[in-house]
Design a protein around this motif. Structure first.
Motif, PDB file in Angstrom:
ATOM      1  N   GLY A   2       0.734  -1.154   0.125  1.00  0.00           N
ATOM      2  CA  GLY A   2      -0.100  -0.054   0.086  1.00  0.00           C
ATOM      3  C   GLY A   2       0.877   1.307  -0.021  1.00  0.00           C
ATOM      4  N   TYR A   3       0.247   2.233   0.066  1.00  0.00           N
ATOM      5  CA  TYR A   3       0.825   3.721   0.374  1.00  0.00           C
ATOM      6  C   TYR A   3       0.505   4.460   1.622  1.00  0.00           C
ATOM      7  CZ  TYR A   3       3.171   7.710  -1.631  1.00  0.00           C
ATOM      8  OH  TYR A   3       4.048   8.806  -1.892  1.00  0.00           O
ATOM      9  N   ASP A   4       1.696   4.685   2.222  1.00  0.00           N
ATOM     10  CA  ASP A   4       1.904   5.214   3.522  1.00  0.00           C
ATOM     11  C   ASP A   4       1.935   6.734   3.694  1.00  0.00           C
ATOM     12  OD1 ASP A   4       1.451   2.450   4.424  1.00  0.00           O
ATOM     13  OD2 ASP A   4       3.328   2.514   5.461  1.00  0.00           O
ATOM     14  N   LEU A   5       1.087   7.341   4.222  1.00  0.00           N
ATOM     15  CA  LEU A   5       1.401   8.721   4.727  1.00  0.00           C
ATOM     16  C   LEU A   5       1.815   8.932   6.002  1.00  0.00           C
ATOM     17  CD1 LEU A   5      -1.599  10.838   3.298  1.00  0.00           C
ATOM     18  CD2 LEU A   5       0.700  10.305   2.087  1.00  0.00           C
ATOM     19  N   HIS A   6       2.978   9.522   6.465  1.00  0.00           N
ATOM     20  CA  HIS A   6       3.674   9.565   7.657  1.00  0.00           C
ATOM     21  C   HIS A   6       3.632  11.096   8.178  1.00  0.00           C
ATOM     22  CE1 HIS A   6       5.854   5.966   6.052  1.00  0.00           C
ATOM     23  NE2 HIS A   6       5.692   6.777   4.983  1.00  0.00           N
ATOM     24  N   ILE A   7       3.109  11.247   9.433  1.00  0.00           N
ATOM     25  CA  ILE A   7       3.377  12.429  10.292  1.00  0.00           C
ATOM     26  C   ILE A   7       4.562  12.401  10.998  1.00  0.00           C
ATOM     27  CG2 ILE A   7       2.557  14.015  12.006  1.00  0.00           C
ATOM     28  CD1 ILE A   7      -0.216  12.938  11.436  1.00  0.00           C
ATOM     29  N   VAL A   8       5.613  13.303  10.573  1.00  0.00           N
ATOM     30  CA  VAL A   8       6.949  13.322  11.069  1.00  0.00           C
ATOM     31  C   VAL A   8       7.560  14.690  11.305  1.00  0.00           C
ATOM     32  CG1 VAL A   8       7.856  11.099  10.040  1.00  0.00           C
ATOM     33  CG2 VAL A   8       7.921  13.158   8.666  1.00  0.00           C
ATOM     34  N   ARG A   9       8.536  14.880  12.070  1.00  0.00           N
ATOM     35  CA  ARG A   9       9.143  16.362  12.352  1.00  0.00           C
ATOM     36  C   ARG A   9      10.308  16.554  11.234  1.00  0.00           C
ATOM     37  NH1 ARG A   9       7.468  15.738  18.383  1.00  0.00           N
ATOM     38  NH2 ARG A   9       5.671  16.894  18.157  1.00  0.00           N
ATOM     39  N   ALA A  91      -1.019  16.741  11.771  1.00  0.00           N
ATOM     40  CA  ALA A  91       0.481  17.163  11.599  1.00  0.00           C
ATOM     41  C   ALA A  91       0.602  18.619  12.066  1.00  0.00           C
ATOM     42  CB  ALA A  91       0.908  16.856  10.097  1.00  0.00           C
ATOM     43  N   ALA A  92      -0.425  19.471  11.585  1.00  0.00           N
ATOM     44  CA  ALA A  92      -0.238  20.868  12.109  1.00  0.00           C
ATOM     45  C   ALA A  92      -0.433  20.823  13.488  1.00  0.00           C
ATOM     46  CB  ALA A  92      -1.082  21.729  11.421  1.00  0.00           C
ATOM     47  N   ALA A  93      -0.991  20.485  14.228  1.00  0.00           N
ATOM     48  CA  ALA A  93      -1.209  20.348  15.711  1.00  0.00           C
ATOM     49  C   ALA A  93      -0.121  20.019  16.420  1.00  0.00           C
ATOM     50  CB  ALA A  93      -2.522  19.396  16.276  1.00  0.00           C
ATOM     51  N   LEU A  94       0.799  18.969  15.759  1.00  0.00           N
ATOM     52  CA  LEU A  94       2.051  18.608  16.315  1.00  0.00           C
ATOM     53  C   LEU A  94       3.102  19.228  15.912  1.00  0.00           C
ATOM     54  CD1 LEU A  94       1.019  14.539  15.795  1.00  0.00           C
ATOM     55  CD2 LEU A  94       1.397  15.810  17.847  1.00  0.00           C
ATOM     56  N   GLY A  95       3.167  20.097  15.159  1.00  0.00           N
ATOM     57  CA  GLY A  95       4.177  21.130  14.501  1.00  0.00           C
ATOM     58  C   GLY A  95       5.100  20.133  13.751  1.00  0.00           C
TER      59      GLY A  95
END
Length: 123
Positions: A2-9, A91-95
């Motif tokens: 599959g294709y993943d989206l990642h919330i990262v800094r 992501a925005a909430a986590l900076g």
């Protein structure tokens, strides 16, 4: 597959360990967002490089398992458009950044009428 989206800094999702999103970060996000909660039943068991297995519980969105925190990031496999928008908001909430497997970045934007939308930027 599959294709993943990642919330990262970090700029690249594969570098997430350099500036991790911790479980405490996700706990705080969940506490501040009534549409999110930890699942008490849905989980993924992951083995580390030493063979030890850790159970990672999924993150419910609107009562359904949708996302998961794993070590340094929040992930979603094959997200719907609605899930992609929620991930961009998280992501925005986590900076942090929302990044696809191929390195493209997903950002929050607005439609002409002011509704939230996702803008994809390719490097």
């Amino acid at each position: 597959m599959g294709y993943d989206l990642h919330i990262v800094r970090t700029e690249q999702w594969s570098d997430a360990a350099a500036m991790p999103i911790t479980k405490a970060d996700v706990d705080q996000l969940i506490a501040s967002d009534g549409s999110l909660s930890w699942s008490t039943t849905d989980h993924i068991d992951m083995a580390d490089e030493y063979g030890a297995t850790t159970r990672y519980y999924l993150i419910n969105w609107q009562g359904e398992p949708a996302f998961w925190w794993w070590r340094n990031e929040v992930r979603c496999k094959n997200p719907s458009d609605a899930q992609t928008l929620k991930l961009a908001q998280m992501a925005a909430a986590l900076g942090a950044f929302l990044v696809g497997d191929d390195g493209e970045r997903y950002e929050l934007g607005r439609t002409l009428f002011g509704k939230p939308k996702v803008i994809v930027r390719y490097s």
